[in-house]
Design a protein around this motif. Structure first.
Motif, short mmCIF file in Angstrom:
data_model
loop_
_atom_site.label_atom_id
_atom_site.label_comp_id
_atom_site.label_asym_id
_atom_site.label_seq_id
_atom_site.Cartn_x
_atom_site.Cartn_y
_atom_site.Cartn_z
N LYS A 1 13.70 -0.91 7.16
CA LYS A 1 12.23 -1.57 6.88
C LYS A 1 11.20 -0.86 6.22
CE LYS A 1 9.12 -1.58 10.21
NZ LYS A 1 8.56 -1.83 11.39
N ASP A 2 11.17 0.26 6.35
CA ASP A 2 10.12 1.12 5.68
C ASP A 2 10.56 1.06 4.07
OD1 ASP A 2 8.89 2.01 8.02
OD2 ASP A 2 10.06 3.75 8.23
N TYR B 1 9.31 -2.19 2.83
CA TYR B 1 7.74 -2.08 2.46
C TYR B 1 7.14 -1.44 1.50
CZ TYR B 1 7.72 -5.00 6.84
OH TYR B 1 7.96 -6.11 7.85
N HIS B 2 8.07 -0.23 1.31
CA HIS B 2 7.33 0.59 0.28
C HIS B 2 7.96 0.72 -1.00
CE1 HIS B 2 5.82 1.79 4.47
NE2 HIS B 2 4.68 2.04 3.75
#
Length: 147
Positions: free
Chosen positions: A129-130, A133-134
């Protein structure tokens, strides 16, 4: 989807690696893209000693645990036909290291495994997920079934 020329496969040395690597290899072959692999060392067990840790945090360290990790990466790279220069093992935070390498190598697509999360794990987040998003490129999250 034919714009992908450089694919980065993030692996964690788990029972799911075979399924993830097969999908990434098949995709790279279909797209005629170059496949890279990264494994981030963020938690090798290090027994405490009165003088500090047994393994110094340096990629040139020749400790048995580190050698085992290097061997796993070489084996996966060989199995996929990936040159050693395209296999990366780095120390640090997985999300940060994967994203930094993707920028450095001008990666078009990052492939990661994604575990189903329930309860507190949903709130705590996950590496996949990180990265989603990044990352500055597309991310393909392969759904991992619990075994």
């Amino acid at each position: 989807m034919n714009n992908y020329k450089n694919i980065l496969l993030a692996i964690e040395f788990s029972e799911h690696d075979e399924a993830i690597t097969k999908k990434a290899k098949d995709l790279a072959e279909q797209l005629k893209a170059q496949l890279h692999i990264i494994h981030v060392l963020d938690n090798i067990p290090m027994p405490d000693t009165p003088y500090g840790t047994v393994i110094s945090l340096d990629e040139s360290t020749h400790d048995a645990l580190l050698e085992a990790e290097k061997s796993k990466l070489r084996h996966i790279g060989n199995h996929l036909g990936i040159a050693p220069s395209q296999c990366w093992m780095v120390w640090g935070n997985p999300q940060e290291e994967i994203i930094q390498l993707a920028v450095k190598l001008q990666i078009d697509l990052i492939v990661v495994g994604s575990h189903s999360r329930h309860g507190l794990a949903v709130l705590m987040g996950s590496t996949a997920k990180d990265i989603l998003y990044h990352a500055q490129c597309d991310v393909l999250a392969i759904h991992l079934k619990s075994t």
